[in-house]
Design an enzyme around this catalytic site. Structure first.
Site, PDB file in Angstrom:
ATOM      1  N   CYS A   1      59.041  -6.518 -35.758  1.00  0.00           N
ATOM      2  CA  CYS A   1      59.509  -6.355 -37.148  1.00  0.00           C
ATOM      3  C   CYS A   1      60.518  -5.213 -37.257  1.00  0.00           C
ATOM      4  CB  CYS A   1      58.327  -6.144 -38.089  1.00  0.00           C
ATOM      5  SG  CYS A   1      57.337  -7.642 -38.277  1.00  0.00           S
TER       6      CYS A   1
ATOM      7  N   LYS B   1      49.863  -8.119 -28.476  1.00  0.00           N
ATOM      8  CA  LYS B   1      50.482  -8.897 -29.555  1.00  0.00           C
ATOM      9  C   LYS B   1      50.699  -7.973 -30.752  1.00  0.00           C
ATOM     10  CE  LYS B   1      51.363 -11.869 -32.911  1.00  0.00           C
ATOM     11  NZ  LYS B   1      51.560 -11.462 -34.311  1.00  0.00           N
TER      12      LYS B   1
ATOM     13  N   ASN C   1      46.353 -12.646 -32.282  1.00  0.00           N
ATOM     14  CA  ASN C   1      46.973 -11.510 -32.972  1.00  0.00           C
ATOM     15  C   ASN C   1      46.398 -10.186 -32.500  1.00  0.00           C
ATOM     16  OD1 ASN C   1      48.704 -10.431 -35.244  1.00  0.00           O
ATOM     17  ND2 ASN C   1      46.698  -9.621 -35.840  1.00  0.00           N
TER      18      ASN C   1
ATOM     19  N   HIS D   1      61.829 -12.330 -34.279  1.00  0.00           N
ATOM     20  CA  HIS D   1      61.816 -11.282 -33.251  1.00  0.00           C
ATOM     21  C   HIS D   1      62.591 -11.738 -32.018  1.00  0.00           C
ATOM     22  CE1 HIS D   1      58.779  -9.882 -35.875  1.00  0.00           C
ATOM     23  NE2 HIS D   1      57.704 -10.128 -35.165  1.00  0.00           N
TER      24      HIS D   1
ATOM     25  N   SER E   1      57.039 -26.533 -37.425  1.00  0.00           N
ATOM     26  CA  SER E   1      57.165 -25.118 -37.759  1.00  0.00           C
ATOM     27  C   SER E   1      56.053 -24.737 -38.737  1.00  0.00           C
ATOM     28  CB  SER E   1      58.530 -24.816 -38.364  1.00  0.00           C
ATOM     29  OG  SER E   1      58.658 -23.412 -38.515  1.00  0.00           O
TER      30      SER E   1
ATOM     31  N   GLU F   1      48.065 -17.067 -34.020  1.00  0.00           N
ATOM     32  CA  GLU F   1      49.101 -16.078 -33.738  1.00  0.00           C
ATOM     33  C   GLU F   1      49.064 -14.851 -34.651  1.00  0.00           C
ATOM     34  OE1 GLU F   1      51.428 -16.159 -31.428  1.00  0.00           O
ATOM     35  OE2 GLU F   1      53.149 -15.029 -32.157  1.00  0.00           O
TER      36      GLU F   1
ATOM     37  N   HIS G   1      53.164 -13.122 -44.308  1.00  0.00           N
ATOM     38  CA  HIS G   1      53.230 -14.538 -43.912  1.00  0.00           C
ATOM     39  C   HIS G   1      53.594 -15.523 -45.022  1.00  0.00           C
ATOM     40  CE1 HIS G   1      52.677 -17.721 -41.018  1.00  0.00           C
ATOM     41  NE2 HIS G   1      52.130 -18.423 -41.996  1.00  0.00           N
TER      42      HIS G   1
ATOM     43  N   ASP H   1      54.560  -7.157 -31.147  1.00  0.00           N
ATOM     44  CA  ASP H   1      55.260  -8.106 -32.029  1.00  0.00           C
ATOM     45  C   ASP H   1      55.295  -7.576 -33.468  1.00  0.00           C
ATOM     46  OD1 ASP H   1      55.030 -10.219 -34.091  1.00  0.00           O
ATOM     47  OD2 ASP H   1      54.948 -11.686 -32.500  1.00  0.00           O
ATOM     48  N   ASN H   2      54.096  -7.253 -34.009  1.00  0.00           N
ATOM     49  CA  ASN H   2      54.033  -6.884 -35.424  1.00  0.00           C
ATOM     50  C   ASN H   2      54.792  -5.581 -35.698  1.00  0.00           C
ATOM     51  OD1 ASN H   2      52.107  -8.824 -34.789  1.00  0.00           O
ATOM     52  ND2 ASN H   2      50.669  -8.167 -36.355  1.00  0.00           N
TER      53      ASN H   2
ATOM     54  N   HIS I   1      56.748 -21.169 -35.883  1.00  0.00           N
ATOM     55  CA  HIS I   1      58.207 -21.119 -36.071  1.00  0.00           C
ATOM     56  C   HIS I   1      58.977 -21.743 -34.891  1.00  0.00           C
ATOM     57  CE1 HIS I   1      57.170 -18.341 -39.254  1.00  0.00           C
ATOM     58  NE2 HIS I   1      56.541 -17.570 -38.387  1.00  0.00           N
TER      59      HIS I   1
ATOM     60  N   GLN J   1      49.357 -16.244 -26.044  1.00  0.00           N
ATOM     61  CA  GLN J   1      49.116 -17.612 -26.525  1.00  0.00           C
ATOM     62  C   GLN J   1      48.816 -18.543 -25.349  1.00  0.00           C
ATOM     63  OE1 GLN J   1      48.578 -19.325 -29.111  1.00  0.00           O
ATOM     64  NE2 GLN J   1      49.366 -18.207 -30.872  1.00  0.00           N
TER      65      GLN J   1
ATOM     66  N   ASP K   1      50.050 -20.633 -36.383  1.00  0.00           N
ATOM     67  CA  ASP K   1      50.611 -19.359 -36.836  1.00  0.00           C
ATOM     68  C   ASP K   1      50.460 -19.330 -38.361  1.00  0.00           C
ATOM     69  OD1 ASP K   1      52.146 -17.214 -37.678  1.00  0.00           O
ATOM     70  OD2 ASP K   1      53.729 -17.535 -36.212  1.00  0.00           O
TER      71      ASP K   1
ATOM     72  N   SER L   1      62.156 -21.336 -41.164  1.00  0.00           N
ATOM     73  CA  SER L   1      62.286 -20.556 -39.926  1.00  0.00           C
ATOM     74  C   SER L   1      62.831 -21.326 -38.736  1.00  0.00           C
ATOM     75  CB  SER L   1      60.922 -19.953 -39.552  1.00  0.00           C
ATOM     76  OG  SER L   1      60.003 -20.980 -39.256  1.00  0.00           O
TER      77      SER L   1
ATOM     78  N   SER M   1      53.739 -11.800 -26.981  1.00  0.00           N
ATOM     79  CA  SER M   1      52.902 -12.634 -27.871  1.00  0.00           C
ATOM     80  C   SER M   1      52.575 -13.968 -27.209  1.00  0.00           C
ATOM     81  CB  SER M   1      53.633 -12.940 -29.182  1.00  0.00           C
ATOM     82  OG  SER M   1      54.084 -11.772 -29.772  1.00  0.00           O
TER      83      SER M   1
HETATM   84  P1  NAD Z   1      47.761  -5.182 -41.409  1.00  0.00           P
HETATM   85  O1  NAD Z   1      46.431  -5.580 -41.932  1.00  0.00           O
HETATM   86  O2  NAD Z   1      47.865  -4.338 -40.195  1.00  0.00           O
HETATM   87  O3  NAD Z   1      48.594  -4.447 -42.549  1.00  0.00           O
HETATM   88  C1  NAD Z   1      48.609  -4.801 -43.898  1.00  0.00           C
HETATM   89  C2  NAD Z   1      48.496  -3.512 -44.701  1.00  0.00           C
HETATM   90  O4  NAD Z   1      48.729  -3.795 -46.070  1.00  0.00           O
HETATM   91  C3  NAD Z   1      47.116  -2.869 -44.603  1.00  0.00           C
HETATM   92  O5  NAD Z   1      47.223  -1.543 -44.134  1.00  0.00           O
HETATM   93  C4  NAD Z   1      46.566  -2.953 -46.009  1.00  0.00           C
HETATM   94  O6  NAD Z   1      45.750  -1.832 -46.337  1.00  0.00           O
HETATM   95  C5  NAD Z   1      47.839  -2.971 -46.828  1.00  0.00           C
HETATM   96  N1  NAD Z   1      47.694  -3.566 -48.166  1.00  0.00           N
HETATM   97  C6  NAD Z   1      46.929  -4.607 -48.562  1.00  0.00           C
HETATM   98  N2  NAD Z   1      47.086  -4.840 -49.873  1.00  0.00           N
HETATM   99  C7  NAD Z   1      47.989  -3.932 -50.319  1.00  0.00           C
HETATM  100  C8  NAD Z   1      48.565  -3.684 -51.584  1.00  0.00           C
HETATM  101  N3  NAD Z   1      48.253  -4.384 -52.661  1.00  0.00           N
HETATM  102  N4  NAD Z   1      49.472  -2.674 -51.667  1.00  0.00           N
HETATM  103  C9  NAD Z   1      49.802  -1.926 -50.587  1.00  0.00           C
HETATM  104  N5  NAD Z   1      49.281  -2.119 -49.365  1.00  0.00           N
HETATM  105  C10 NAD Z   1      48.387  -3.116 -49.229  1.00  0.00           C
HETATM  106  O7  NAD Z   1      48.560  -6.553 -41.186  1.00  0.00           O
HETATM  107  P2  NAD Z   1      49.920  -6.727 -40.350  1.00  0.00           P
HETATM  108  O8  NAD Z   1      49.592  -7.105 -38.968  1.00  0.00           O
HETATM  109  O9  NAD Z   1      50.804  -5.596 -40.646  1.00  0.00           O
HETATM  110  O10 NAD Z   1      50.485  -8.049 -41.052  1.00  0.00           O
HETATM  111  C11 NAD Z   1      50.948  -8.053 -42.378  1.00  0.00           C
HETATM  112  C12 NAD Z   1      51.483  -9.444 -42.730  1.00  0.00           C
HETATM  113  O11 NAD Z   1      52.615  -9.731 -41.925  1.00  0.00           O
HETATM  114  C13 NAD Z   1      50.503 -10.574 -42.458  1.00  0.00           C
HETATM  115  O12 NAD Z   1      50.687 -11.564 -43.427  1.00  0.00           O
HETATM  116  C14 NAD Z   1      50.929 -11.098 -41.104  1.00  0.00           C
HETATM  117  O13 NAD Z   1      50.483 -12.410 -40.891  1.00  0.00           O
HETATM  118  C15 NAD Z   1      52.418 -10.963 -41.220  1.00  0.00           C
HETATM  119  N6  NAD Z   1      53.194 -10.869 -39.970  1.00  0.00           N
HETATM  120  C16 NAD Z   1      54.505 -11.191 -40.076  1.00  0.00           C
HETATM  121  C17 NAD Z   1      55.320 -11.110 -38.966  1.00  0.00           C
HETATM  122  C18 NAD Z   1      56.755 -11.519 -39.072  1.00  0.00           C
HETATM  123  O14 NAD Z   1      57.405 -11.730 -38.056  1.00  0.00           O
HETATM  124  N7  NAD Z   1      57.298 -11.619 -40.267  1.00  0.00           N
HETATM  125  C19 NAD Z   1      54.814 -10.665 -37.746  1.00  0.00           C
HETATM  126  C20 NAD Z   1      53.475 -10.286 -37.687  1.00  0.00           C
HETATM  127  C21 NAD Z   1      52.679 -10.385 -38.811  1.00  0.00           C
HETATM  128  N1  ADE Z   2      57.566 -14.671 -35.186  1.00  0.00           N
HETATM  129  C1  ADE Z   2      58.407 -13.653 -35.329  1.00  0.00           C
HETATM  130  N2  ADE Z   2      59.534 -13.850 -34.615  1.00  0.00           N
HETATM  131  C2  ADE Z   2      59.403 -15.048 -34.005  1.00  0.00           C
HETATM  132  C3  ADE Z   2      60.233 -15.793 -33.131  1.00  0.00           C
HETATM  133  N3  ADE Z   2      61.428 -15.349 -32.735  1.00  0.00           N
HETATM  134  N4  ADE Z   2      59.769 -16.979 -32.707  1.00  0.00           N
HETATM  135  C4  ADE Z   2      58.554 -17.430 -33.107  1.00  0.00           C
HETATM  136  N5  ADE Z   2      57.738 -16.769 -33.910  1.00  0.00           N
HETATM  137  C5  ADE Z   2      58.148 -15.579 -34.368  1.00  0.00           C
END
Ligand code: NAD
Ligand code: ADE
Length: 511
Positions: A273, A264, A259, A432, A74, A234, A379, A268-269, A51, A444, A172, A79, A440
């Site tokens: 979030c 991280k 990750n 974030h 990206s 990532e 993702h 971050d996660n 991103h 990296q 990522d 994003s 994070s």
């Molecule tokens: P994680 O594995 O810790 O959590 C995912 C959870 O979803 C698990 O507990 C799993 O059991 C559950 N799950 C799977 N299938 C399911 C279903 N059908 N119904 C209900 N629950 C279900 O993973 P995470 O680190 O929480 O990451 C989740 C997603 O978010 C990934 O795609 C990751 O890449 C992404 N992510 C996004 C951001 C962001 O900024 N948006 C940041 C970090 C990670």
């Molecule tokens: N993933 C989640 N937040 C972000 C940010 N601010 N920059 C890059 N990657 C990210």
């Protein structure tokens, strides 16, 4: 210098925000201070697919300070913060008419065709600035620079004989790694398969892009791969892809799983979030969250942060899970744990955070109440079945504003979808905040240094960084928050069986 961004005149704004972000990113600043003189990335060509935000700008300029040559795109079509991209291209000493920064190929609102084109451009270091000393200084005036970026579908420069790819990748979600791996496989086969009608659109576009590359620069990926030292990944979903490739014997280079550094995924996660989910919901919908019923699908790291944020706003939060441990955790935190089928008709807000696909199906969306808000913070774009939704006979999509759409079903009920089902915190807000991204991106940067300095320690497998580096990253962030750490006394260290200077936990400790 080749690049493609929205508008270089946004660079001044971007630079002001980058300077503010630097103050909130003590880990990256400390790494710059510690390593700049040693130039551990000198001569290393790095492609980033992550991103293109203000925080990423600070990461990119850290890699440059450590000696790397960097190109960036990206990892998501929505994003990019256009002012961040512009500032990175202009650089710290350039101007819009004389950019001296880093080639970036990213803008908010790319098509999928453009997305893969950007990824491909970020993977190509064949330009003159990488090939000869006299052209080391970026060239070009304001009018020529954007035009210098080849248009989508146009012939690539370089040619196989002087083709250069990256030595290292910052990924990522794994798309840059995927492009290289698929390109390599099809190079060896001598043919790129035609997309099938049932393929997802992004795969179709990747195949078309690879077919074009194979025609224009046959053998490009076979030349690229032997030079690639490794990738630092990532996110959870990208890491899953890497472990699968390793298991299937398909991984072509070393991978560092960023990750699963504790500093991280447990920061971050979760906390990232917790901040940016609400930001995305508010900026897109501005709807009152308090008092509403919100469903969070998945109670992993991202789900935990998301549920906490929604509860903090006064929502009644219901969790869905497939894993009994995570389901029990959610229950112990006081959330109701139900199936989506139980709640789909009365909940107001639905958030997917699973990394899985078809979690919210078309059938679920048909049954939702009028005005339900549906968003994804995982993702990709298939946790919510967006492709299926578009195929519902008679459905109407009305754009409310960028990254916010109303979908009206033939029976008249409407649902509101954020960022077309892609991660809403980066599509509808700015991701974030800097402080958590500093943890994070410190990981990296350390992972990139590790690949550059100690590749001999690694095979073509997936690794995580050693715990002492994880603890170091945490340490670099304590002062900023006024944290005072208790010093472990030697006799206490002896008693619990750890070194005074750490690591303080065994590798199986889960935090
Ligand atoms: P994680 O594995 O810790 O959590 C995912 C959870 O979803 C698990 O507990 C799993 O059991 C559950 N799950 C799977 N299938 C399911 C279903 N059908 N119904 C209900 N629950 C279900 O993973 P995470 O680190 O929480 O990451 C989740 C997603 O978010 C990934 O795609 C990751 O890449 C992404 N992510 C996004 C951001 C962001 O900024 N948006 C940041 C970090 C990670
Ligand atoms: N993933 C989640 N937040 C972000 C940010 N601010 N920059 C890059 N990657 C990210």
């Amino acid at each position: 210098m080749e690049f493609k961004v929205k508008d270089l005149s946004l660079a001044e704004w971007g630079r002001k925000e980058i300077e503010l972000a630097e103050k909130e990113m003590p880990g990256l600043m400390a790494i710059r201070a510690e390593w700049k003189a040693k130039q551990p990335l000198k001569g290393i060509r790095i492609t980033g697919s992550l991103h293109m935000t203000i925080q990423t700008a600070v990461l990119i300029e850290t890699l440059v300070d450590l000696g790397a040559q960097v190109r960036w795109c990206s990892c998501n079509i929505f994003s990019t913060q256009d002012h961040a991209a512009a500032a990175v291209v202009v650089g710290r000493n350039g101007s819009p008419s004389n950019p001296k920064g880093v080639p970036v190929f990213a803008w908010k609102g790319e098509t999928l065709e453009e997305y893969w084109w950007c990824t491909e451009r970020a993977l190509d270091f064949s330009g003159p600035e990488y090939n000869s000393a006299e052209s080391a200084e970026p060239k070009g005036g304001a009018s020529s620079v954007n035009a210098a970026a080849k248009t989508v579908g146009a012939t690539q420069g370089g040619g196989q004989s002087r083709y250069r790819g990256p030595h290292q990748i910052v990924d990522d979600g794994g798309d840059a790694t995927l492009m290289v791996h698929m390109g390599y496989e099809y190079d060896r086969a001598g043919d790129v398969p035609a997309p099938k009608p049932e393929d997802p659109t992004d795969l179709k576009e990747l195949l078309l892009c690879l077919a074009r590359i194979q025609k224009e620069t046959p053998g490009r990926w076979q030349k690229t791969v032997p030079e690639i030292r490794g990738v630092t990944e990532e996110t959870t979903t990208g890491v899953h892809r890497l472990y699968r490739m390793e298991k299937e014997g398909k991984l072509l280079f070393t991978a560092i799983n960023v990750n699963d550094s504790v500093t991280k995924s447990k920061f971050d996660n979760i906390y990232g979030c917790r901040h940016s989910l609400i930001d995305g919901l508010n900026r897109a919908t501005d709807v009152m969250i308090g008092g509403k019923t919100a469903v969070v699908c998945g109670f992993g790291e991202v789900g935990k942060g998301s549920a906490q944020a929604l509860r903090g706003q006064g929502a009644r939060v219901i969790v869905t899970e497939i894993d009994p441990i995570c389901a029990l955790q959610a229950a112990m935190e006081g959330y109701e744990v139900k199936t989506l089928e139980d709640v789909v008709e009365f909940a107001d807000i639905f958030i997917t955070a699973t990394g899985n696909y078809n979690v919210i199906t078309v059938d679920h969306m048909k049954r939702m109440k009028d005005g339900a808000i549906v968003g994804n913070i995982g993702h990709f774009d298939n946790e919510i079945d967006m492709a299926g939704l578009a195929k519902v006979p008679g459905i109407q999509k009305t754009n409310i504003k960028p990254q916010y759409d109303k979908w009206t079903f033939p029976d008249g009920h409407r649902i509101l979808i954020l960022a077309e089902g892609r991660l809403l915190n980066l599509g509808c807000a700015t991701g974030h905040p800097s402080f958590v991204m500093s943890t994070s991106f410190s990981n990296q940067t350390l992972a990139q240094i590790e690949l550059a300095q100690h590749l001999d320690k690694y095979e073509k497998k997936v690794y995580i960084l050693p715990k002492h580096l994880d603890e170091m990253v945490a340490r670099l962030h304590l002062d900023h928050l006024g944290v005072k750490l208790t010093k472990l006394r030697p006799e206490q260290a002896e008693y619990i069986g750890v070194p005074v200077e750490g690591p303080y936990k065994p590798s199986h400790y889960r935090y």
